[in-house]
Scaffold this motif. Structure first.
Motif, PDB file in Angstrom:
ATOM      1  N   ARG A   1      60.691  54.947  21.129  1.00 25.28           N
ATOM      2  CA  ARG A   1      62.041  54.474  21.158  1.00 25.28           C
ATOM      3  C   ARG A   1      62.350  53.180  21.797  1.00 25.28           C
ATOM      4  N   LYS A   2      62.498  52.064  21.357  1.00 23.95           N
ATOM      5  CA  LYS A   2      62.798  51.014  22.443  1.00 23.95           C
ATOM      6  C   LYS A   2      64.389  50.983  22.768  1.00 23.95           C
ATOM      7  N   HIS A   3      64.675  50.273  23.857  1.00 21.42           N
ATOM      8  CA  HIS A   3      66.065  50.333  24.083  1.00 21.42           C
ATOM      9  C   HIS A   3      66.600  48.898  23.836  1.00 21.42           C
ATOM     10  N   ALA A   4      67.088  48.407  22.747  1.00 18.37           N
ATOM     11  CA  ALA A   4      67.654  47.175  22.705  1.00 18.37           C
ATOM     12  C   ALA A   4      68.855  47.051  23.268  1.00 18.37           C
ATOM     13  N   LEU A   5      68.875  45.662  23.559  1.00 18.98           N
ATOM     14  CA  LEU A   5      70.359  45.101  24.162  1.00 18.98           C
ATOM     15  C   LEU A   5      71.553  45.729  23.409  1.00 18.98           C
TER      16      LEU A   5
ATOM     17  N   ALA B   1      76.935  51.661  20.328  1.00 17.69           N
ATOM     18  CA  ALA B   1      77.575  50.725  19.611  1.00 17.69           C
ATOM     19  C   ALA B   1      79.122  50.817  19.851  1.00 17.69           C
ATOM     20  N   GLY B   2      79.509  51.982  20.181  1.00 13.00           N
ATOM     21  CA  GLY B   2      80.912  52.489  20.301  1.00 13.00           C
ATOM     22  C   GLY B   2      81.374  51.632  21.604  1.00 13.00           C
ATOM     23  N   GLN B   3      80.301  51.267  22.508  1.00 14.16           N
ATOM     24  CA  GLN B   3      80.579  50.535  23.696  1.00 14.16           C
ATOM     25  C   GLN B   3      80.715  49.127  23.369  1.00 14.16           C
ATOM     26  N   TRP B   4      79.595  48.291  22.824  1.00 13.69           N
ATOM     27  CA  TRP B   4      79.700  47.191  22.721  1.00 13.69           C
ATOM     28  C   TRP B   4      80.624  46.504  21.702  1.00 13.69           C
ATOM     29  N   LEU B   5      80.834  47.202  20.749  1.00 12.23           N
ATOM     30  CA  LEU B   5      82.138  46.929  19.717  1.00 12.23           C
ATOM     31  C   LEU B   5      83.467  46.932  20.647  1.00 12.23           C
ATOM     32  N   ALA B   6      83.755  47.881  21.257  1.00  8.55           N
ATOM     33  CA  ALA B   6      84.991  47.911  22.094  1.00  8.55           C
ATOM     34  C   ALA B   6      85.055  46.746  23.153  1.00  8.55           C
ATOM     35  N   CYS B   7      83.866  46.762  23.863  1.00  8.35           N
ATOM     36  CA  CYS B   7      83.954  46.070  25.275  1.00  8.35           C
ATOM     37  C   CYS B   7      82.466  45.276  25.322  1.00  8.35           C
ATOM     38  N   PRO B   8      82.615  44.045  24.419  1.00 14.07           N
ATOM     39  CA  PRO B   8      81.201  43.482  24.237  1.00 14.07           C
ATOM     40  C   PRO B   8      80.529  43.033  25.439  1.00 14.07           C
ATOM     41  N   PRO B   9      81.271  42.275  26.492  1.00 12.28           N
ATOM     42  CA  PRO B   9      80.301  42.088  27.615  1.00 12.28           C
ATOM     43  C   PRO B   9      79.651  43.135  28.532  1.00 12.28           C
ATOM     44  N   SER B  10      80.089  44.448  28.016  1.00 10.45           N
ATOM     45  CA  SER B  10      79.586  45.443  28.716  1.00 10.45           C
ATOM     46  C   SER B  10      77.886  45.494  28.743  1.00 10.45           C
ATOM     47  N   ALA B  11      77.459  44.803  27.606  1.00 13.34           N
ATOM     48  CA  ALA B  11      75.847  45.076  26.951  1.00 13.34           C
ATOM     49  C   ALA B  11      75.107  44.226  28.015  1.00 13.34           C
ATOM     50  N   ARG B  12      75.373  42.830  28.261  1.00 16.05           N
ATOM     51  CA  ARG B  12      74.803  42.256  29.261  1.00 16.05           C
ATOM     52  C   ARG B  12      74.969  42.567  30.696  1.00 16.05           C
ATOM     53  N   LEU B  13      76.144  43.208  31.114  1.00 12.92           N
ATOM     54  CA  LEU B  13      76.444  43.633  32.468  1.00 12.92           C
ATOM     55  C   LEU B  13      75.575  44.659  32.763  1.00 12.92           C
ATOM     56  N   GLN B  14      74.887  45.699  31.897  1.00 12.23           N
ATOM     57  CA  GLN B  14      73.952  46.672  32.036  1.00 12.23           C
ATOM     58  C   GLN B  14      72.724  46.413  32.101  1.00 12.23           C
TER      59      GLN B  14
ATOM     60  N   GLY C   1      69.029  45.419  32.428  1.00  9.25           N
ATOM     61  CA  GLY C   1      68.147  45.596  33.635  1.00  9.25           C
ATOM     62  C   GLY C   1      68.691  46.895  34.716  1.00  9.25           C
ATOM     63  N   ILE C   2      69.688  47.543  34.400  1.00 11.93           N
ATOM     64  CA  ILE C   2      70.068  48.597  35.184  1.00 11.93           C
ATOM     65  C   ILE C   2      69.274  49.950  34.716  1.00 11.93           C
ATOM     66  N   GLU C   3      68.682  50.354  35.524  1.00 15.75           N
ATOM     67  CA  GLU C   3      67.774  51.603  34.808  1.00 15.75           C
ATOM     68  C   GLU C   3      68.475  52.771  34.535  1.00 15.75           C
ATOM     69  N   GLU C   4      67.977  53.258  33.265  1.00 10.69           N
ATOM     70  CA  GLU C   4      68.759  54.252  32.665  1.00 10.69           C
ATOM     71  C   GLU C   4      68.226  55.390  33.546  1.00 10.69           C
ATOM     72  N   LYS C   5      69.346  56.455  33.861  1.00 10.80           N
ATOM     73  CA  LYS C   5      68.902  57.625  34.572  1.00 10.80           C
ATOM     74  C   LYS C   5      68.205  58.473  33.428  1.00 10.80           C
TER      75      LYS C   5
ATOM     76  N   TRP D   1      79.475  56.419  28.818  1.00  7.97           N
ATOM     77  CA  TRP D   1      78.083  56.253  28.860  1.00  7.97           C
ATOM     78  C   TRP D   1      77.767  54.801  29.291  1.00  7.97           C
ATOM     79  N   CYS D   2      78.623  54.186  29.858  1.00  5.93           N
ATOM     80  CA  CYS D   2      78.321  52.992  30.693  1.00  5.93           C
ATOM     81  C   CYS D   2      77.771  53.015  31.851  1.00  5.93           C
ATOM     82  N   LYS D   3      76.603  52.180  32.083  1.00  5.61           N
ATOM     83  CA  LYS D   3      75.897  52.373  33.261  1.00  5.61           C
ATOM     84  C   LYS D   3      76.417  51.813  34.590  1.00  5.61           C
ATOM     85  N   VAL D   4      77.483  50.890  34.336  1.00  2.00           N
ATOM     86  CA  VAL D   4      78.305  50.342  35.425  1.00  2.00           C
ATOM     87  C   VAL D   4      79.735  50.849  35.567  1.00  2.00           C
TER      88      VAL D   4
END
Ligand code: SF4
Length: 397
Positions: free
Chosen positions: A7-11, A17-30, A32-36, A236-239
């Motif tokens: 399963r790939k992790h798309a941007l 979706a709960g995150q980028w719908l509420a806080c759109p810039p969070s997607a690009r900000l995360q 390249g940061i590795e998922e734990k 669940w936001c990486k930053v």
């Protein structure tokens, strides 16, 4: 056959979706940061594979080659160290729920369709948007999406759940030209919490949401634009520990001033509790982050690592036992008496849920829980605080 492990992790993934719908810039900000990568995620993947094999064997016609392949897959799963009776039972509960729903769909319409592990494409609304639907049922104008979640934490509600809606959107997108689908049912099954949650939306309502909410937010998120907005979705936001917008919002909530009279009213106390909970969560995130930095050798100004408390331990238990016996202390004095395993341990690891239930019939009681204070929106029933016994009781004990 699906490839859960791939399963790939798309941007703009559906699960985020709960995150980028509420806080759109969070997607690009995360980006390249590795998922734990957690053990839980791997365990969940295995459980999904098991569920798929079981459902294929029970609900889909199999030729002998397919049967062989499923047998081999099952052997592989059984040999995995993360597999065990507890997982088997949880997945079996889920499989039975899916089977029930499929039978109900068949009762509505003899040509009910079931799709397992379908790739659902919602890229018409979300750049590169796709996901994998565990189960899609289509019968008589109704489409049902079912998602297995193996979490043991809090039950996830299907109501207004953006992840489920995006899956539904992908399914509508893929099948509405073949079937006339008027309504979508979205169900989340969490067997470990005995939780089944369903939400329903009309196809028109879903498309309206997709056009008015999803498309614009996804475009902003894809471009790395839009406004930062903190909230529950930060969890669940990486930053989440170093996000300035979240820090600003939390610090701003501290600046709320309460003036006269000298003591706070209960209304104010209620409002402060919400802020306090939010600050606690944030404080924990920042503390954990700083601790990890320090452990990795990066100095956090004004802080240092020191040795924590530790407990004494006997290095050689057998030798210690011998000495004590020689000194005249009986086994009954120095050894702890045998004790029965706990209910959960017996039920899930030793006996198995069903047999345990039969054997323990009438032997288990569940006393009422101590009162806890939760937000009004919590689904649990309110205790009647005035008339009940606990009003005058002291709960400090
Ligand atoms: S921590 Fe919250 S506010 Fe900050 S980028 Fe992530 S989701 Fe947005």
């Amino acid at each position: 056959m699906s490839h859960h492990s791939e399963r790939k992790h798309a941007l703009l993934g559906a699960s985020k979706a709960g995150q980028w719908l509420a806080c759109p810039p969070s997607a690009r900000l995360q980006e390249g940061i590795e998922e734990k990568r957690s053990e839980y995620a791997d365990e969940g993947t295995l459980a999904h594979e098991l569920a798929e094999v079981k459902l294929r064997r029970r609900l889909l016609p199999c030729n002998s080659a397919e049967r062989k392949r499923l047998e081999a897959k099952l052997k592989e799963i059984h040999a995995d160290t993360r597999y065990g009776p507890e997982m088997e039972n949880a997945v079996q509960d889920y499989v039975e729920i899916v089977e029930e729903r499929f039978m109900a769909a068949k009762a509505r319409s003899s040509d009910a369709v079931i799709l397992l592990e379908e790739r659902l494409d919602f890229s018409e609304w979300v750049p590169d948007g796709f996901g994998t639907g565990d189960v899609v049922l289509i019968a008589d104008g109704i489409m049902e999406i079912i998602d297995l979640k193996m979490g043991k934490g809090v039950p996830v509600s299907a109501t207004g759940n953006p992840q489920m809606r995006l899956y539904a959107l992908g399914a509508i997108n893929g099948y509405s030209f073949l079937y006339d689908i008027r309504e979508v049912h979205m169900t989340i099954v969490q067997p470990r919490l005995d939780s089944v949650s369903t939400d329903t939306i009309s196809t028109d309502g879903l498309l309206e949401w997709a056009d008015s909410i999803v498309r614009p937010a996804a475009a902003l998120a894809d471009a790395g634009e839009g406004e930062f907005k903190s909230g529950d979705h930060c969890r669940w936001c990486k930053v989440k520990a170093t996000c300035r917008a979240r820090a600003d919002a939390n610090m701003a909530s501290l600046a709320d001033e309460f003036r006269n009279p000298a003591l706070l009213s209960l209304e104010e106390v209620g409002a402060i509790l919400f802020v306090a909970q939010q600050l606690k969560t944030w404080a924990n995130d920042v503390e954990e982050y700083a601790f990890e930095q320090a452990k990795a050798g990066r100095r956090v100004p004004q802080w240092k690592l020191v040795e924590g408390r530790s407990n004494r331990a006997i290095t050689d238990k057998e030798a210690a036992k011998t000495k004590l016996i020689e000194a005249g202390y009986g086994l009954d004095k120095i050894m702890k008496p045998q004790e029965m395993q706990g209910i959960t341990e017996l039920e899930t690891k030793i006996v198995g849920k069903k047999l345990f239930g039969t054997l323990m019939d009438g032997l288990i009681t569940k006393p009422p829980g101590k009162p806890v204070l939760v937000p009004e929106t919590d689904p649990r029933q309110e205790l009647n605080s005035v008339s009940s016994d606990f009003a005058n009781e002291n709960f400090d004990t």
